[in-house]
Every structure is written in C-alpha cells, then in structure tokens.
Design an enzyme around this catalytic site. Structure first.
Site, PDB file in Angstrom:
ATOM      1  N   LEU A 206       0.944  -1.228   0.117  1.00  0.00           N
ATOM      2  CA  LEU A 206       0.037  -0.068   0.054  1.00  0.00           C
ATOM      3  C   LEU A 206       0.751   1.110   0.028  1.00  0.00           C
ATOM      4  O   LEU A 206       2.126   1.084   0.624  1.00  0.00           O
ATOM      5  CB  LEU A 206      -0.955  -0.054   1.335  1.00  0.00           C
ATOM      6  CG  LEU A 206      -1.943  -1.199   1.373  1.00  0.00           C
ATOM      7  CD1 LEU A 206      -2.583  -0.994   2.730  1.00  0.00           C
ATOM      8  CD2 LEU A 206      -2.855  -0.798   0.215  1.00  0.00           C
ATOM      9  N   ASP A 207       0.606   2.163  -0.779  1.00  0.00           N
ATOM     10  CA  ASP A 207       1.510   3.597  -0.609  1.00  0.00           C
ATOM     11  C   ASP A 207       1.632   3.927   0.746  1.00  0.00           C
ATOM     12  O   ASP A 207       0.621   3.698   1.605  1.00  0.00           O
ATOM     13  CB  ASP A 207       0.543   4.604  -1.484  1.00  0.00           C
ATOM     14  CG  ASP A 207       0.486   4.205  -2.828  1.00  0.00           C
ATOM     15  OD1 ASP A 207       1.208   3.371  -3.300  1.00  0.00           O
ATOM     16  OD2 ASP A 207      -0.431   5.039  -3.522  1.00  0.00           O
ATOM     17  N   LYS A 208       2.678   4.940   0.958  1.00  0.00           N
ATOM     18  CA  LYS A 208       2.768   5.408   2.212  1.00  0.00           C
ATOM     19  C   LYS A 208       1.404   5.880   2.762  1.00  0.00           C
ATOM     20  O   LYS A 208       1.253   5.629   4.195  1.00  0.00           O
ATOM     21  CB  LYS A 208       3.898   6.221   2.111  1.00  0.00           C
ATOM     22  CG  LYS A 208       4.509   6.778   3.472  1.00  0.00           C
ATOM     23  CD  LYS A 208       5.841   7.538   3.401  1.00  0.00           C
ATOM     24  CE  LYS A 208       6.113   8.240   4.283  1.00  0.00           C
ATOM     25  NZ  LYS A 208       6.257   9.701   3.908  1.00  0.00           N
TER      26      LYS A 208
ATOM     27  N   HIS B 145       0.322   2.999  -7.929  1.00  0.00           N
ATOM     28  CA  HIS B 145      -0.680   3.945  -7.699  1.00  0.00           C
ATOM     29  C   HIS B 145      -2.013   3.962  -8.502  1.00  0.00           C
ATOM     30  O   HIS B 145      -2.642   4.998  -8.936  1.00  0.00           O
ATOM     31  CB  HIS B 145       0.129   5.442  -7.903  1.00  0.00           C
ATOM     32  CG  HIS B 145       1.197   5.648  -7.184  1.00  0.00           C
ATOM     33  ND1 HIS B 145       1.381   5.399  -5.779  1.00  0.00           N
ATOM     34  CD2 HIS B 145       2.262   6.759  -7.401  1.00  0.00           C
ATOM     35  CE1 HIS B 145       2.286   6.124  -5.132  1.00  0.00           C
ATOM     36  NE2 HIS B 145       2.849   6.762  -6.250  1.00  0.00           N
TER      37      HIS B 145
ATOM     38  N   LYS C  98      -5.188   6.072  -7.584  1.00  0.00           N
ATOM     39  CA  LYS C  98      -4.896   7.560  -7.739  1.00  0.00           C
ATOM     40  C   LYS C  98      -4.943   7.807  -9.311  1.00  0.00           C
ATOM     41  O   LYS C  98      -5.457   8.836  -9.409  1.00  0.00           O
ATOM     42  CB  LYS C  98      -3.627   7.758  -6.946  1.00  0.00           C
ATOM     43  CG  LYS C  98      -3.613   7.717  -5.407  1.00  0.00           C
ATOM     44  CD  LYS C  98      -2.345   7.979  -4.949  1.00  0.00           C
ATOM     45  CE  LYS C  98      -2.589   7.707  -3.403  1.00  0.00           C
ATOM     46  NZ  LYS C  98      -1.185   7.232  -2.948  1.00  0.00           N
TER      47      LYS C  98
END
Ligand code: URA
Length: 244
Positions: free
Chosen positions: A113-115, A195, A198
C-alpha cells in the site's frame, strides 16, 4: 485442524508421547506465551508452541492482519520511514492482548500500500501462498474506501467498469465502483499497478484525498483494529486464504 498438545509435541520433537505428556505436566511448555499444563489441550498450526526456550512449531508459517496507518511504508526495513514490520514488532496481537512469543524473522507484507494509504495489509512468511495470491494471473479483488476532492457520479462508475487507460500496456481491468456520498466511494480492483487508484481517478479529473483498503481476497479488515494495530489471522481465515 486442532490436535492434542502432547501429540503435537511428540510429532514435532524427539519426545515420545509419554515424555511429551511429562514435559507438559512439568511446566516446560508454553502456547502463545501461556504456560499449559494439560496435554489434552488442543493446539493448531497457527499457535506458537515453545518447549523450554525453543519454539518447536518450527517451519510453521505466521499470518497477521495489520490496519496499516498512514505514514508507514509497506516494507520490512527502511532508512527513513517507519515500516509495517515496526508496527508488528512494536505492538501486541490484539486477539490475545499479548506480544507474540515469537515473530518470524522472514515476515513480509503480502502486496503493498502507498505510504499515505491505510487499511488492510496481510503479513506472512508463507512465500508460496503469497506468490500464488499475488500472481497477476490470480486477479484477487481488493476493495478500497476512497475519498475524492471532487464529486463522483454514474459516469465514473461506467468508466471504472469499462477500464481506464492509465498509460499501461492495456486499460485497467473492469473495476466495480459503489458511490457512498458525493465525495466518497468503494472501488474494487483486481490488479495492482503502481498508484493504480490514484491514477484511475486522476484520469477522470479527480484527486484521491483519502484511501483505505477494506478487503483483500474476500478477507475484510477487522474493524476493531485501530490504525497501527494488528492481530494474528484466525485458523478459519488462514484456511480460507489457502483455499482460494
Ligand atoms: N491504489 C493506489 O493508488 N494506492 C494504493 O496504495 C493502493 C491502490
């Protein structure tokens, strides 16, 4: 599958069944950090069993679910940022309220998962299972709660369903979007491009301002876990993942 502790001990050590019974009676055995003195207590492969100072459930895989907080990277080590591994090591198993007597050194997050993304992250040292579930051919569904800076409507639902050109070789696979409010939705995707969510919303002219994974491969984030908290998967959850 649950088996008697004395049988488990004799199956996994040099002890005979009667020596195993005696070892239990003599207080040499701990299960999940607790002293156990009855050999007929049942244990399962996800329990951590210690004889004296040695973990004898060697080779047993560990599986935990973390409610990943924002600001933490999905890595086992990082020079700059706090990692999901630090969340595990610095916390306790919320199911038992205790720190585990043993955390596998080779744990890794199953996917990333992204930060700034929160939510469900499974950690395990079961390489074959992770490899199978994460293989691009497997298309495991992952549902995210998404908050946006702009209103969403039915045309977005259609676009997500048709696939979006985010600049990869192919458009994204059909994604299911459920509108929750003017600025929020659930989105279920079955791939994991960098990502991805997004970028998908970016192509529709909207910016993701909040992202939380709520399910993965049909397993839901335990809502009793606050951000940063974790627990071991239950035996049923492990069996379910293995059966997919
Ligand atoms: N899609 C994203 O954009 N980020 C994530 O962390 C997961 C899916």
């Amino acid at each position: 599958m649950r088996v008697r502790l004395d049988k488990y001990l004799s199956d996994h050590t040099e002890l005979t069944r009667s020596q195993a019974k005696k070892a239990v009676r003599d207080g040499r055995v701990r299960v999940n950090g607790e002293l156990v003195t009855k050999g007929d207590d049942k244990v399962s492969f996800s329990d951590s069993v210690f004889l004296d100072q040695s973990q004898i459930s060697g080779g047993v895989y560990q599986y935990m679910m973390l409610n990943k907080p924002a600001g933490v990277v999905s890595a086992t080590s990082d020079d700059e940022h706090r990692t999901v591994m630090e969340c595990i090591l610095g916390g306790v198993d919320q199911a038992s309220g205790r720190p585990p007597s043993y955390v596998a050194k080779d744990l890794f997050p199953m996917g990333r998962l992204d930060k700034d993304t929160e939510g469900l992250l499974i950690l395990t040292n079961d390489g074959p299972l992770a490899h199978r579930l994460l293989s691009p051919a497997h298309h495991i569904p992952k549902t995210y709660y998404v908050e946006l800076d702009a209103a969403v409507d039915e045309s977005d639902v259609q676009s997500m369903r048709s696939g979006i050109d985010i600049g990869e070789k192919r458009p994204t696979r059909p994604a299911e979007m459920e509108i929750l409010s003017e600025h929020s939705c659930f989105l279920t995707i079955s791939e994991g491009k960098y990502h991805q969510i997004k970028r998908m919303f970016g192509c529709l002219g909207k910016r993701v301002v909040g992202l939380k994974r709520v399910t993965m491969a049909g397993l839901a984030l335990d809502e009793t876990l606050a951000a940063g908290e974790w627990r071991f998967l239950t035996e049923e959850e492990i069996a379910y993942l293995k059966g997919i």
